[in-house]
Each structure stands twice: as C-alpha cells, then as structure tokens.
Design an enzyme around this catalytic site. Structure first.
Site, PDB file in Angstrom:
ATOM      1  CD  GLN A  91     -16.900 -26.216 -38.299  1.00  0.00           C
ATOM      2  OE1 GLN A  91     -17.603 -25.615 -37.496  1.00  0.00           O
ATOM      3  NE2 GLN A  91     -17.327 -27.280 -38.964  1.00  0.00           N
TER       4      GLN A  91
ATOM      5  NE  ARG B 286     -10.970 -20.267 -42.954  1.00  0.00           N
ATOM      6  CZ  ARG B 286     -11.635 -20.575 -44.050  1.00  0.00           C
ATOM      7  NH1 ARG B 286     -12.074 -21.793 -44.213  1.00  0.00           N
ATOM      8  NH2 ARG B 286     -11.817 -19.677 -44.989  1.00  0.00           N
ATOM      9  CG  HIS B 287     -14.389 -16.651 -36.624  1.00  0.00           C
ATOM     10  ND1 HIS B 287     -15.463 -15.834 -36.909  1.00  0.00           N
ATOM     11  CD2 HIS B 287     -14.850 -17.916 -36.777  1.00  0.00           C
ATOM     12  CE1 HIS B 287     -16.529 -16.571 -37.189  1.00  0.00           C
ATOM     13  NE2 HIS B 287     -16.175 -17.844 -37.107  1.00  0.00           N
ATOM     14  NE  ARG B 288      -9.489 -14.056 -42.306  1.00  0.00           N
ATOM     15  CZ  ARG B 288      -9.792 -13.688 -43.546  1.00  0.00           C
ATOM     16  NH1 ARG B 288      -8.856 -13.681 -44.479  1.00  0.00           N
ATOM     17  NH2 ARG B 288     -11.005 -13.304 -43.869  1.00  0.00           N
TER      18      ARG B 288
ATOM     19  CD  GLU C 272      -4.304 -25.751 -31.385  1.00  0.00           C
ATOM     20  OE1 GLU C 272      -4.238 -24.999 -32.378  1.00  0.00           O
ATOM     21  OE2 GLU C 272      -4.746 -26.916 -31.439  1.00  0.00           O
TER      22      GLU C 272
ATOM     23  CB  SER D 187       2.735 -26.702 -28.771  1.00  0.00           C
ATOM     24  OG  SER D 187       3.616 -27.345 -29.691  1.00  0.00           O
TER      25      SER D 187
ATOM     26  CG  ASP E 240     -12.765  -6.545 -31.313  1.00  0.00           C
ATOM     27  OD1 ASP E 240     -13.895  -6.881 -31.732  1.00  0.00           O
ATOM     28  OD2 ASP E 240     -11.854  -6.177 -32.066  1.00  0.00           O
ATOM     29  CG  LEU E 241     -18.811  -6.346 -27.583  1.00  0.00           C
ATOM     30  CD1 LEU E 241     -19.397  -7.687 -27.175  1.00  0.00           C
ATOM     31  CD2 LEU E 241     -19.193  -5.277 -26.556  1.00  0.00           C
TER      32      LEU E 241
ATOM     33  NE  ARG F 140     -17.981 -20.280 -37.157  1.00  0.00           N
ATOM     34  CZ  ARG F 140     -17.596 -20.992 -38.208  1.00  0.00           C
ATOM     35  NH1 ARG F 140     -18.356 -21.942 -38.714  1.00  0.00           N
ATOM     36  NH2 ARG F 140     -16.441 -20.717 -38.810  1.00  0.00           N
TER      37      ARG F 140
END
Lengths: 302, 302, 302, 302
Positions: free
Chosen positions: B109, B112-114, B120, B122, B212-213, B223
């Site tokens: 989930q 999804r914020h691109r 990550e 591996s 970024d902020l 969320r």
C-alpha cells in the site's frame, strides 16, 4: 554579481550560526554553505542546505541499522558498482538545495528538469531588479553552420561591441518602460503581473531549487555537455565542483562511468570488433552514417 | 520489535556521534534521530535524516538571502497562508528519511505513493528474517457490511484465537519450507529469488524511505484517515508525532487546514446556505444522495 | 492462463466493436488489442489502449501543425537522432495501457517504476482467485555462486519435483485457510483486508498499468536484461514484441542505441585506444578491476 | 490568431483522415480534434490526440476484462464516488495531448505543472515569429491594493492606450533588433540561442503538451480560479469546455466536488456548528482572523 550590503550582511549572519547535529555532516561542503559563487555577469549559485553524504548512499543500499559503512575501499567499490549498473535509487537518498540567480532564458531550460522542487521569485508579487545578462565579447558567436542549435565563430570585436550596444539599449529601455508602467505616481500604476511582460528574456530572476543526488547528476550529465548552451553550462560547472566537495566517491564514479564514459551503438560495436580483429574498416562498409562514423572515430582518437 | 544486540549497538554508536553544522537544525527532532519507534508486533519507524525546518519553508517562499524569518507570528501566518491556499512548493523544500520495518502487505500500500525514494531490503540478495505480523485479538474483525473494504465487529475471543493459530501455523510452515528450500546442505540450495515466493504477505520487510514535507503530509492525510487500513494507520500516527516535533508551525497548520478541515460539494454548500437562512431542509429535497446526506449531517454534528 | 468463459466473452464483445477515428491509428497494434498474451503459468498481458505512433513522435519533435511527417527515411532518421542523443521528451508523447496478470512478487518489482499509472485489483475489496505461480522444472535453479542475486544450475529433476510439491502444498494450504477465514458461514467471516495476509507471494494479482513510450523503453531496457529475474523478463519480452508492432521505427532505434548498445567507462575507453594503437594490454596494467576487465573482454568478443 | 494558409491546409489535410479503430472513441471530441480554438490575441489551443473516455475510468477502477461498464447511472455513481473520495489513480488512465500557442510569460506559469510532457518550439534551433501578446484595454488594470499579486481597477481608456503603445513599441523594437542580430547578410549572423535573449516576455511560443486526466483537472482547479492570472485562465476555460466534451460524467463530478466545492478549516467548521445551533457568532469570538472570517461569510452568502 551584485549583492547589496544588506544581502551580504544577511548571508554572513546566517552563515556564522553553528549548531550541533547527529546527522551526517560534510565539512568540505559546510565551508561552502550559503556563499554565493559567481556565475555570468550578475548570477550566482549558493548551496543552502544538503542531506546525506557518500556513506548515506552505502547505508541505504545496504538498508543498515547504523552508519552501514565498512572499509573506505569497500564503500567506494559499492558506489562504483551502483553507478556502473545504473542502480539509481540509493543516490536519491541524498538531497541538495540551491539558491540560484540566473537569466530567464536559462531558467526556461533549467525548469525542464521536472524531478526537482522550485520556488521562484514572483514578478506578479514583487518588482524585478534592473539586472540583465550581457554576454562577454568572447561568447558572442555567429550561428553554427554544422550544428543547427549551436554557435560558430566568435564575432569580430567591432561587431561584438555593436551587438552588445543593441542588447544593452533594448534591455535598459524595456526596463525603464517597465518602471514607468509600474509607477503609480508618475506613470500608470499598472499591475505587476502585466508590466513584467515588457521585460526581455535576459532579465535575471532567482529561485530556490532542490533536487536529489541522482537527479543532480542527470542534470550535470546533460548540462555540462559541450552541446549545452554556454550560459547554462557555467552553472553546471560550478555544481560539479560542489559535487566533488560534497560526495567525493560518488563524484569520482560519476566522472568514470558517466561523464568520461562513451556509449557505442550495436553497429558501432560490430565495427569495433572488426577493427580489433585487425580488419581495416572504412565508413561506406561500416553500416554507419557519415556523421556517426565521424563521431565514433573522433571518440576513438580522443 | 525484535532488534538484535548487534543492531542496538550499531544504532547507539551512530546516535552518539555529534558534529557541528551550519545547516538549520531542529533539537526536538535530533533527540528522536535513529531511535526505533515500535509499530505493530515487530515493526518500527526510525528517522534517519532530515533537511530543513519551519523557517526553511518561509525562506524559500520569500526567496530570501539569509534565514528569511521575521517575527514568529509573521512566519506562522505565512505558513498558514501557504497551507490554506495549497501553495505546496515551499513545503517541498524540507525532506525527511525513514528506516521502516513493516509487513509486506502494508509495504504494497505504502509504495503506491510515488513521490518518494525507496531502497528495500532485497530478498533476491539476502534472506528474510523469520518475522511475520500477527494481529492482536482486538484488531481481528469480521468483514464490514457497510464498507466493502473495511472491518466490522471484533471477533469473539475464541474465534480470534483460532484465526491467530491459523495465521501463525501457516506463516511458520511456509517459513520453515523457505529455509529448507534455501539450505544448500540439508535442503535444495534453491535461488533466494525463487524460495522467497513461498512466504506469506504478513512477512516483515524493511526499507529506507525518503520524501519531502509536502508529500509526507499528503501521505498522512490519506493514511491517518479512519478509512485507511489499521496496520498502515499506526505508522501514520507515529509519523504525525514526528511531524509535530520537526515542524511545529506546519504541523499546526496541517491540523487546522487539512486533517481537521472538511470539504462540502457544490450541492452541500447550497444545502448549508438554505439551512443558515432558517429553512428546514430534509434529504429528499436536498439534492444529495442518502449517503452524502448522512455524511454531511454527521460532519455538522461533529 | 485461466480465463473463464465469461471473461473470454467479455473480451470478445469488446474487441469486435469498431469506430471511426481521426486519431493516429496503428493497424498492427489494433489486431493485438485486448487479446491476452500468455505469460508464465497463469499470467497474461493485454494491450487495452494506446495513443500515438512513430509519426506522433516526429510531429511533437517538430511542433508541427499537421501530421508533420516528411519522407519515411527522414522521419526514421529523426527518430534515430532523438534516441541516440537521449532526447526523451518526444517519446513521452505516446502512451500505452496494459491489463496484466502477474504474481505478487513480480508486481513488487514492477511497481518500482514510478513514472506510470496503476489500478490494482483490491484484495481489501474483493477475493483473490486461487491461482499461484509454480515455476516450470527448467526454471528451478540453485543460488548462483558468482551473482549474489541470481540463479545458477538447474535443479535435478527429482529435486525440482520435490520443491514444486512444497510450493504447491504451501500455496494450496494457505489459500484454503484464506477461504476458511473469509467464510462467514462455515468459517470466521474475517475482513478481507486481514485474511489476505495469509496468502503466499506467488499468488496472482492483476492491474491496469499505463505508461508513456519513453518510460516503457526504460522499463524494457532494465527488465529485458539477462540480470533481471526470469519471471519479469518474460513479461518484458512480450512487451518488446508489442513495441515492434506499435512503433517499428522507434523499436529499431531502441535495438540499435539502447538494447544492443554498450557503454565503456573512461578507463575502458583508454584501454580501447591503446588496443587500437596496437598495444597488447593486459588486465593488471589496464587500470580496470578483474571483473570490469572480464566484462569488457566479453563484450568485445561478442 | 494568425495561422498561415499553409498551416491551415496542413491542419485540414490531417483532420480529414479517418481510420477505423477498436479503441474507445468519443465522437464529441473527435469533431474538435486538430481545430485551433482561439485564445488571447494570437494564441490557440488544439486537441491533438486523446486516450480513454468515462468508461475507461470505470474499467480501470474495476480492473475488468471487457468494457467494464454497467448501467449509465451506476458508472456515473462510481465516477462521482472516485472524485469525492479523491481516488485519483483511475483518472490517470485517460490522457490528452494539446498543441498550444501562448505568450512566454504564461508558458513560465504553465510549465510549473510537472506531471506532464512537453515539447516546445526551440528558439535555439528556429526563429520565433513576430507575434507578441498585447492586452485588450479592458484587461489593463492597476495593481490591486488588497491582493499583492492581482489586478485592481481597469485603466482609463487614454492611459490604456498609452500603455499599449509602450508595450507594442518595445516589442516591435526588440523584435526588429532580434532580426537584425540574426541576419547574416545585413546584420551580424548572431547565433539564434543568443539573439533570442533580446525578446520580451510577451512573445509567443508554442508547444505540444500532454497530461493525464487527473493532472488536467488539477491544472484546471488551480488555473480556472479567479485568483489565477487572466491570461492563463482563458486557456483553462477552453480546456474546461474540452473536458465536458471528452468525459461528460467526469466533468460533472469535477464541477460538483472540485470546482464548486468549498473547504472549511477546523475552526470554520466549529463556527458553522455554532451558527447552525442558533448561536450568533461574530468574528472576534470566532477564532478566525478577519480575512478568514470575511472569506467564510462571503462563501456562505454565495
């Protein structure tokens, strides 16, 4: 560069202030912080803030709990590996923020790099300074005949002087008219968002511009190239020096695998193989166009 | 949370190291730096680095030469103005980097914020730890009947215990088989990139995540919402606390203009006007669907 | 591939519908539209929509009023020029949309390409089908000893069969438990967003995925590479065929300047120059590491 | 608008060409394709291509195999639901491409929308036309006193005429000098990338600009706002008409939930509750600033 006394004082006051931090810190970049580096006749580049260092790249690539660094040689090796294999995400983990003063026609090229954040001085809200870019005589050149978007020979001194007069006169006149249109008492009190449309494209603007290390190197790779317009290339050159001060291992890998590297097409590669096997290859039988052939030969000669 | 002794030592060693910097510094966030904040049964959230503070937003919005701040009240007013009018670019001038340990179904989930950077751990390269998320009994609930993607009533204790057994047994068995497939001596020596496909979606992964902020607040707005899945909301709640420590003026404006704000549609606005004019409006003549009407009334009651 | 009768009927009904349009149209891609191309054991790739063709790239690069194309050879030359000089923006002017069915562990690699839009089948809202990826025996391999994130030799048939049994049994059991947890009558009626956490990473999901031609080629360049995991490479291979059907001139330039091209580092270039000048260069005096030297020699041999 | 005969002929030739397609097609938008819609004195907006329709949004949201649409009312309901809950990803599944002619100072505002692709006419490569924006008298206004970045009262006719003379004279002179600097025979043959810096910001440029439906609506929400500069608002108004022709259900939901909607802050919401409970609330005790109070009251009056 034309900073006022007030601006210099503001910068100096800001720069003296030192605080303790537990974040990664780069002494070589700290000394450069806030200082305006002169670019062109009135422009500058100032590093305002940064986040991360060479070790932060290694740390993210390893998803480690502590600093994540091992021996200097191992870290440098990992950075070289990441650069070579175009693993770009660890380089996104570092960030840098600049204050830039630049002519509008360069700002229009610069903004094409979308993976960055920008806050520009607003000419709807404020009045622009009377500063415009006038090229030095050695950068005034005729249209190139081989490169449809480049420069050829430098103008003769007399001609350069005449062109300079035109540029200066037009910029001064349009700025004078800008001021007159704005002036509520002696002029027309015109809205700033309208009056500014009279200014020429060499007028200076300024902005805060922030990007990550990956996108900074992408910007550099494109803008430090000899085919980039001179007036943006000089900004890129200052930024490359900053890159070396900030992340020396990354900068070295950038020079080796990006800036100094060369890409050969599939056909070029087959030509290369034939040459190394001792065959004398000539352009007509190479499968390459004349232009690609010339570029390849120039690259191989160095 | 299950940090090894080595990991705790690594974090502690990293956290003690203090350097002087001329960059903006936020003492309240410095004390949080590197510390793992527990989330769920084995997850955590650690702030690894940050760039900028409330003043940096003001500085960028004003394109100033020095710190660019004036009186605290003026700065706070500008930040409120920017938030209210959705001038997002100055908020992009601050950046934050987290180390997060989270179950894979939540990672799916989150990603999804691109507008963020991620590295990550591996599972092609390394072996995942034997850690999987098991919901506490009070969070095990039946499918909601009103919300097709939400939870309804909590399970009875006996049922929750049975579900927990299923989840635990399946996770343990698939992990045991993962180990066996990997084992080169006693098992099959299967490639890591293949063996991992046997793991369940509640297995924990971890990553470095930087944004970024502006995009952090966008993440939070979505969320922290009661409709977000509980298991991601708890991460957002920790991040909101961090927001308040890092940029208190921005966080206050976020609470006022984003989190606590409400948007009424064109039709809702016309209903509101009729109500304020003293008219008794009922749903059938409101122009709103039953569902929108109920939502609006619930909002107005508070 | 396991499409139901209903799904096949839906696709067929959709595919028959033809309308006149004044937009650029590619007959070779029209015939592929909506058809599921099989990938892996249950996956597929379907082109759902597209925008633009080779001529649209030329048209945008020239900012022309009409179709903007000239002779076929001139257009192809411009496309080659753009590809060679990495002028990516004209390629962003074409767009393609896919419907993809793929295992979750591959979806997790795929989603790392952020310059795309995606709508995934929601397992919070719906129930996933009982379909999971089981590798064919010829793709089951041990961990590579040279490449820490790759595969080495294929398993012996008996071993492959045993691994397959493990994968199948675990997937079937976790799916059966998923169904039981969901079942409101015979099971627990657990919320879908929770029950799904019991599924294994080889479970299939599906999504609509849309990107532009520039980013599609970036995806292909990375995912068609021999170092990419086999299970994503097979999707990339189908997409490459689609690329050739859709924009044949661009696809040819992609093969020449991206897929078949090779990049030499600064040091490699200097080695190359010495070799072409007739010098016998050996690794120790080359300035290259053993690994880079080997890679370079392998490239030059072809 | 000033299209040459050649340009009109090119457009007409392109527009007549019709092909069959199996893709979703929108007849109302097909009739608009390629036609220049006049904006400002020399600008235009042309739709060059599009991908998707209302049904494509529904199809992606449902991840369906066929068209995925049900009854018109159900589809419209889903689109309203997606818009209301800011589920933006299905709207990203539609794409539109424009050819725009616009003054440079507007291009500089427009390009701030980064989630788009652009190919601009290159003044390094080509010569710009002698076209510049001159505001109509009714749009020439003094600086606003209440809004630091807006316009106040319109100029008196005599003053407007004088300002117009200044703008026209300066634009004509700088353009004449541009031509003279460029002229290799009678002038200096100066490189195009340099000569153009003499042009004023109201000179027209043009570009191909492509974005998805989600980002188009974001552009519209910001640029159709009364606070946007008039000269960009008129482009947004034409685009809004195109939105209604292209995706009528989405456009209706946009009007209801975005353009016609209003957001109240947390404090405004509490004021609203007090008012609806019959309390007479006045600004000093409202918790709102004078400015916010005035805005809220104006919104509630309509």
């Amino acid at each position: 560069m034309s900073l006022t006394e007030d601006q210099r004082a503001e910068i100096a006051a800001h720069a003296q202030d030192t605080q303790p931090t537990r974040r990664p810190t780069v002494p070589a970049l700290e000394t450069l912080l806030y200082q305006p580096l002169e670019v062109l006749d009135h422009g500058f580049l100032r590093v305002i803030d940064y986040m991360g260092d060479d070790a932060a790249i290694v740390q993210a690539a390893r998803v480690s709990y502590g600093r994540g660094t091992r021996k200097v040689s191992e870290d440098a090796g990992l950075i070289r590996y990441l650069m070579r294999h175009r693993h770009s995400s660890p380089f996104e983990m570092c960030e840098i923020k600049f204050h830039v003063k630049l002519p509008i026609f360069i700002a229009r090229q610069w903004i094409r790099h979308r993976m960055a954040s920008v806050n520009e001085y607003s000419a709807r809200y404020s009045i622009l300074d009377r500063e415009f870019y006038l090229p030095a005589p050695e950068h005034m050149a005729v249209q190139s005949e081989v490169n449809r978007q480049g420069r050829g020979d430098v103008l003769a001194p007399q001609q350069a002087a005449e062109v300079l007069d035109i540029l200066r006169d037009d910029a001064m006149r349009t700025y004078r008219d800008y001021e007159r249109m704005l002036d509520a008492d002696q002029g027309f009190g015109l809205a700033r968002e309208l009056a500014r449309i009279n200014l020429t494209l060499n007028t200076y603007t300024q902005w805060y511009w922030k990007t990550d290390l990956h996108n900074l190197m992408h910007f550099l790779a494109l803008r430090i190239d000899p085919h980039a317009q001179y007036e943006i290339r000089v900004y890129a050159e200052e930024m490359l020096k900053i890159l070396h001060a900030w992340v020396p291992q990354t900068a070295a890998a950038f020079e080796e695998y990006r800036r100094g590297a060369v890409t050969f097409s599939a056909t070029m590669l087959s030509v290369l193989r034939r040459m190394l096997a001792g065959e004398v290859v000539e352009q007509p039988a190479s499968g390459l166009s004349r232009r690609e052939w010339d570029e390849m030969m120039a690259t191989l000669k160095g």
